[in-house]
Design a protein around this motif. Structure first.
Motif, PDB file in Angstrom:
ATOM      1  N   ALA A  61       0.837  -1.206   0.000  1.00 43.39           N
ATOM      2  CA  ALA A  61       0.000   0.000   0.000  1.00 43.39           C
ATOM      3  C   ALA A  61       0.869   1.252   0.000  1.00 43.39           C
ATOM      4  N   ASP A  62       0.471   2.247  -0.797  1.00 43.15           N
ATOM      5  CA  ASP A  62       1.163   3.533  -0.806  1.00 43.15           C
ATOM      6  C   ASP A  62       0.715   4.408   0.357  1.00 43.15           C
ATOM      7  N   ALA A  63      -0.538   4.264   0.752  1.00 38.87           N
ATOM      8  CA  ALA A  63      -1.068   5.011   1.895  1.00 38.87           C
ATOM      9  C   ALA A  63      -2.105   4.151   2.597  1.00 38.87           C
ATOM     10  N   VAL A  64      -2.170   4.293   3.913  1.00 33.67           N
ATOM     11  CA  VAL A  64      -3.120   3.548   4.733  1.00 33.67           C
ATOM     12  C   VAL A  64      -3.909   4.552   5.560  1.00 33.67           C
ATOM     13  N   LEU A  65      -5.223   4.518   5.418  1.00 38.41           N
ATOM     14  CA  LEU A  65      -6.106   5.408   6.167  1.00 38.41           C
ATOM     15  C   LEU A  65      -6.680   4.647   7.355  1.00 38.41           C
ATOM     16  N   LEU A  66      -6.570   5.224   8.536  1.00 40.64           N
ATOM     17  CA  LEU A  66      -7.062   4.590   9.752  1.00 40.64           C
ATOM     18  C   LEU A  66      -8.360   5.260  10.185  1.00 40.64           C
ATOM     19  N   GLN A  67      -9.447   4.471  10.278  1.00 44.06           N
ATOM     20  CA  GLN A  67     -10.723   5.009  10.745  1.00 44.06           C
ATOM     21  C   GLN A  67     -11.430   3.948  11.592  1.00 44.06           C
ATOM     22  N   LEU A  68     -10.688   3.407  12.561  1.00 42.94           N
ATOM     23  CA  LEU A  68     -11.220   2.312  13.355  1.00 42.94           C
ATOM     24  C   LEU A  68     -11.802   2.801  14.678  1.00 42.94           C
ATOM     25  N   ARG A  69     -12.644   1.952  15.257  1.00 38.16           N
ATOM     26  CA  ARG A  69     -13.247   2.256  16.555  1.00 38.16           C
ATOM     27  C   ARG A  69     -13.142   1.002  17.418  1.00 38.16           C
ATOM     28  N   VAL A  70     -12.156   0.973  18.304  1.00 32.19           N
ATOM     29  CA  VAL A  70     -11.952  -0.188  19.163  1.00 32.19           C
ATOM     30  C   VAL A  70     -13.110  -0.280  20.167  1.00 32.19           C
ATOM     31  N   GLY A  71     -13.796  -1.398  20.157  1.00 35.99           N
ATOM     32  CA  GLY A  71     -14.941  -1.575  21.044  1.00 35.99           C
ATOM     33  C   GLY A  71     -16.266  -1.201  20.433  1.00 35.99           C
ATOM     34  N   GLY A  72     -16.226  -0.587  19.240  1.00 36.95           N
ATOM     35  CA  GLY A  72     -17.450  -0.258  18.529  1.00 36.95           C
ATOM     36  C   GLY A  72     -18.326   0.761  19.234  1.00 36.95           C
ATOM     37  N   GLN A  73     -19.578   0.834  18.793  1.00 36.60           N
ATOM     38  CA  GLN A  73     -20.512   1.803  19.366  1.00 36.60           C
ATOM     39  C   GLN A  73     -20.858   1.472  20.814  1.00 36.60           C
ATOM     40  N   ALA A  74     -20.717   0.213  21.215  1.00 36.75           N
ATOM     41  CA  ALA A  74     -20.985  -0.151  22.615  1.00 36.75           C
ATOM     42  C   ALA A  74     -20.003   0.549  23.544  1.00 36.75           C
ATOM     43  N   ALA A  75     -18.724   0.591  23.144  1.00 38.19           N
ATOM     44  CA  ALA A  75     -17.727   1.296  23.957  1.00 38.19           C
ATOM     45  C   ALA A  75     -17.992   2.793  23.949  1.00 38.19           C
ATOM     46  N   ARG A  76     -18.404   3.315  22.808  1.00 37.47           N
ATOM     47  CA  ARG A  76     -18.729   4.738  22.744  1.00 37.47           C
ATOM     48  C   ARG A  76     -19.889   5.070  23.679  1.00 37.47           C
ATOM     49  N   GLN A  77     -20.884   4.206  23.705  1.00 36.74           N
ATOM     50  CA  GLN A  77     -22.019   4.433  24.606  1.00 36.74           C
ATOM     51  C   GLN A  77     -21.546   4.548  26.045  1.00 36.74           C
ATOM     52  N   GLN A  78     -20.604   3.698  26.436  1.00 33.97           N
ATOM     53  CA  GLN A  78     -20.061   3.779  27.796  1.00 33.97           C
ATOM     54  C   GLN A  78     -19.292   5.085  28.006  1.00 33.97           C
ATOM     55  N   ASP A  79     -18.466   5.457  27.020  1.00 28.25           N
ATOM     56  CA  ASP A  79     -17.683   6.698  27.139  1.00 28.25           C
ATOM     57  C   ASP A  79     -18.577   7.915  27.360  1.00 28.25           C
ATOM     58  N   GLU A  80     -19.775   7.882  26.788  1.00 31.95           N
ATOM     59  CA  GLU A  80     -20.679   9.030  26.876  1.00 31.95           C
ATOM     60  C   GLU A  80     -21.594   8.966  28.094  1.00 31.95           C
ATOM     61  N   THR A  81     -21.496   7.873  28.869  1.00 31.32           N
ATOM     62  CA  THR A  81     -22.442   7.663  29.971  1.00 31.32           C
ATOM     63  C   THR A  81     -21.813   7.780  31.349  1.00 31.32           C
TER      64      THR A  81
END
Length: 421
Positions: A75-95
């Motif tokens: 690959a010439d370039a690699v774009l990172l757009q990952l979310r470790v833990g998914g939306q479930a982890a995000r829900q916890q972060d916001e709660t």
């Protein structure tokens, strides 16, 4: 040219695909690889990606895989757009931060620290595999918290640049209000990721006329409404803060709001369900309108522009990115990661000179930079005490009783993602 998107099964991805298809003259991608461990999502997104390319006459090949090493090979370039833990982890972060009277948000405050702790080790592992596959590849990080993640990458010696869509979104907004094309608008954008201010809005280039006073005088109500900040505050400041500054300038008001409405994570999860259902329709061959509400507007255009410039193509020479400070802001360490306009080319991003920064903004930048130092230390080395120190240093926490409670909650909710627990 081969580009790889890590997190290619994200519902964001069709926004990116649309940009690759429309802007193929700027970035002539021959092979686009979408890699994601979620095979079901990847199949839906990959199918739509191929149909978007076909509709717009793009001759590039779209490949989907769950094999990261194969995906980044060559690959010439690699774009990172990952979310470790998914939306479930995000829900916890916001709660759970709200339980302690603090802002619950996925990129700043206690929730942002949790995301950094989960994300940095994963991103560094990916980056090492990219380096083994092609040491000359560029890594473009869109994964939040972008400033901390980009600093981790740069500190480990990777060829990396951080990217956020706040600046390009404001550029488009201001261009519309002023009745000019986005290319006519150059922002004096200064700060850290998600902690920025527009101190001038110039027409025609970096040295052009500053029309920010006129913009605020004629369109201040519209700008204030978008930021959800009072118009008189903008008039007093004479600048346009990022909408993330509302978490600082109206902290208690935001906490009260967040306690009385569904979380953003819940809203996004429902949107993702609807989007994935749409992506499965074999007749759909363009990004759906609903995607604009998902977030990440103009991400594709910013990503294409940045990748093209880094790879020696037709990208704009001046772009707002996240990169090392290198003396640009004298009140911050050289190895702090700042978000400012930079000259971008095959050797990376070099920040452009920045006018003297008002202490009102410089002080908060320095404070948050100190937090980011401690957050990265906690992400790299782990330990309860390092988590506590980072939380105590954050201006959205700052009291030892809160920091103690938040430390316990953060560890409890993220134990499966923290190798040191």
């Amino acid at each position: 040219m081969k580009l790889t998107v890590v997190g290619g099964g994200s519902t964001y991805t069709p926004e990116l695909i649309d940009g690759f298809a429309r802007l193929r003259d700027t970035l002539p991608v021959e092979e686009l690889v979408l890699v994601d461990p979620a095979a079901d999502r990847l199949e839906l997104v990959g199918g739509l990606a191929r149909r978007i390319f076909a509709r717009q006459g793009h001759g590039g090949r779209v490949v989907t895989t769950s094999d990261l090493d194969a995906a980044v090979d060559g690959a010439d370039a690699v774009l990172l757009q990952l979310r470790v833990g998914g939306q479930a982890a995000r829900q916890q972060d916001e709660t759970w931060p709200l339980e302690c009277g603090c802002v619950g948000q996925e990129t700043t405050g206690a929730g942002g620290l949790a995301k950094a702790l989960r994300t940095v080790p994963v991103v560094l592992d990916i980056a090492e595999r990219v380096r083994r596959a092609n040491p000359d590849a560029w890594i473009i990080d869109f994964t939040n918290p972008v400033g901390i993640v980009t600093r981790a990458l740069l500190q480990a010696g990777h060829r990396a640049v951080g990217l956020c869509n706040v600046a390009i979104g404001l550029q488009r907004k201001f261009a519309g209000l002023l009745g000019v094309t986005p290319a006519d608008v150059h922002l004096d954008h200064v700060g850290l990721n998600h902690l920025t201010w527009e101190t001038a809005v110039r027409l025609g280039g970096p040295e052009g006329e500053d029309v920010l006073p006129r913009l605020l005088a004629e369109h201040g109500d519209a700008v204030a409404a978008d930021l959800r900040l009072p118009r008189p505050l903008l008039d007093r400041l004479g600048v346009v803060p990022s909408y993330y500054l509302r978490y600082y300038y109206a902290h208690d008001e935001v906490v009260d709001e967040l306690r009385t409405k569904p979380s953003r994570a819940a809203e996004v999860a429902e949107m993702e369900r609807q989007l994935l259902e749409m992506y499965g329709d074999p007749a759909l061959d363009e990004k759906p309108a609903l995607l604009a509400r998902r977030g990440g507007a103009y991400y594709s255009e910013a990503a294409v522009d940045l990748a093209a410039a880094l790879l020696g193509g037709a990208g704009s020479p001046y772009q707002v990115v996240n990169t090392y400070n290198r003396g640009t802001l004298p009140f911050l360490p050289d190895d702090a990661v700042i978000e400012v306009p930079a000259a971008v080319g095959g050797k990376g991003a070099a920040p452009l000179p920045v006018a003297e920064v008002d202490p009102l903004y410089a002080g908060l930048m320095a404070h948050v930079t100190a937090y980011e130092d401690l957050a990265l230390d906690a992400a790299l080395r782990g330990g309860r005490d390092r988590v506590f120190r980072a939380l105590l240093a954050h201006p959205l926490v700052g009291q030892y009783a809160y920091a103690e409670q938040l430390t316990d909650r953060l560890i409890a909710h993220n134990r499966e993602h923290l190798a040191w627990t």
